[in-house]
Design a protein around this motif. Structure first.
Motif, short mmCIF file in Angstrom:
data_model
loop_
_atom_site.label_atom_id
_atom_site.label_comp_id
_atom_site.label_asym_id
_atom_site.label_seq_id
_atom_site.Cartn_x
_atom_site.Cartn_y
_atom_site.Cartn_z
N MET A 56 -6.11 8.20 -7.58
CA MET A 56 -6.08 9.23 -6.54
C MET A 56 -6.36 10.60 -7.14
N THR A 82 -7.52 8.60 3.38
CA THR A 82 -7.15 7.30 3.95
C THR A 82 -5.66 7.01 3.78
N VAL A 83 -4.96 7.86 3.03
CA VAL A 83 -3.53 7.62 2.79
C VAL A 83 -2.76 8.00 4.05
N THR A 139 -2.62 3.75 -9.43
CA THR A 139 -3.02 4.30 -8.13
C THR A 139 -2.96 5.82 -8.16
N LEU A 190 2.46 1.80 -3.41
CA LEU A 190 1.50 2.29 -4.41
C LEU A 190 1.11 3.75 -4.14
N GLN A 191 1.05 4.12 -2.86
CA GLN A 191 0.58 5.47 -2.54
C GLN A 191 1.73 6.46 -2.34
N LEU A 211 0.83 -1.21 0.00
CA LEU A 211 0.00 0.00 0.00
C LEU A 211 0.86 1.25 0.00
N ILE A 226 -9.85 7.00 -5.26
CA ILE A 226 -9.27 6.63 -3.97
C ILE A 226 -9.30 7.86 -3.08
#
Lengths: 96, 237
Positions: B58, B67-68, B54, A66-67, A63, B63
């Protein structure tokens, strides 16, 4: 609960995806588990979960990659460097 | 509903892991050790495409960026990374791939890996007491590479576009891994020499060289003249 379902279905998915190849090669000898392999897998599982917990990366590594989390990229880079050395040593020992 | 989604995602993840050969511990070990470039290439391509999509999702607000979360970067990240990587390189499996190992050929090794992960998760609350001392040797904070959240600190400007460029760089790195280890292309096998257009014209002691697409070339080796001279010498001598 959700993570448990995800984890269990991963095994089911891998089993289903491997099924055609298993049927095609049913007459060939199959790979079998060894007690050394089982021991290595158990120990590696314990160590890796604790190491990921130390780095606060339990369930967060992919995660974070990816973020765009900086700590996830640093963790992945350091882990890959350490894994590179360990894998080369292991492969050299295995081939000799 | 969430359970069904998680089940479907897990099913797809397991199938993808099997297709990527992540259920084979030897392949994972060789990929980490740069000994199996084809597996490493697949992993880098999957990660790069995932990062790009992603970033796109975003940017499109599919997304929720609230929440990141950016985990703290400190000494524990480096120490944990070294231990995690060493165990990964030695064993050839990770907590995420142990499920795929379980569903593949070596069932008992997969079961032991899952049991080890469960034992580690049970021991984690007790180990947490020792973690602050291991993390404290390097102070840090939680950062994202680019500005993709509202309040988390970031290292570089660029936002979602920069994050997508990181994914693109990973994809390019994956393609370069393949090119660096690519075997040289094999030359096409030479075409079989065509039969002589007029076989009766070819003498027994002549060497015939035929190139593809060309007329047959007859080269006189001169052996016939040498034999005649030898006969004359023998008769005279």
């Amino acid at each position: 609960m959700i993570q448990l379902v995800l984890y269990a279905m991963t095994a089911v998915g891998a089993f289903l995806a491997a099924l055609p190849e298993r049927i095609r090669r049913r007459k060939e000898p199959r790979l079998r588990s060894t007690w050394q392999g089982c021991l290595v897998c158990f120990g590696a599982g314990v160590i890796m979960v604790l190491a990921a917990g130390l780095a606060r990366m339990n369930g967060q590594l992919l995660l974070g990659l990816l973020q765009g989390s900086a700590s996830a990229y640093v963790f992945a880079a350091v882990a890959w460097l350490a894994g590179l050395v360990a894998a080369r040593i292991k492969e050299r020992r295995r081939r000799t | 509903m969430e359970v069904i989604l998680a089940g479907g995602a897990g099913l797809a993840l397991g199938m993808v892991m099997q297709r990527l050969h992540l259920h084979r511990r030897e392949d994972v070990r060789c990929a980490v050790g740069l000994l199996a470039p084809q597996v490493l290439r697949k992993l880098l391509l999957a990660l790069g495409v995932g990062v790009m999509f992603t970033a796109l999702l975003m940017w499109l607000a599919v997304i929720d960026i609230d929440t990141v979360a950016a985990p703290v970067l400190d000494g524990g990240t480096l120490l944990g990374g070294v231990v995690f990587g060493a165990a990964l390189g030695w064993s050839g499996m990770g907590p995420g791939t142990s499920g795929a190992v379980l569903g593949a050929d070596r069932f008992f090794e997969g079961a032991c890996a899952v049991a080890g992960c469960a034992a580690g998760a049970l021991a984690l609350p007790y180990a947490e007491k020792a973690f602050p001392a291991l993390r404290g040797w390097l102070e840090g904070g939680g950062y994202t590479l680019f500005r993709v959240t509202l309040d988390e600190p970031f290292l570089f400007a660029g936002g979602f576009l920069g994050q997508g460029c990181v994914g693109l760089l990973i994809v390019i790195a994956g393609l370069c891994v393949r090119r660096a280890h690519e075997e040289p292309p094999q030359e096409a096998p030479a075409a079989a020499p065509a039969a002589a257009a007029e076989p009766e014209d070819v003498q027994e002691d002549a060497f015939v060289a035929i190139l593809p697409g060309e007329e047959p070339v007859v080269v006189d080796t001169g052996e016939e003249e040498v034999e005649e001279e030898d006969k004359e010498d023998n008769e005279n001598g």
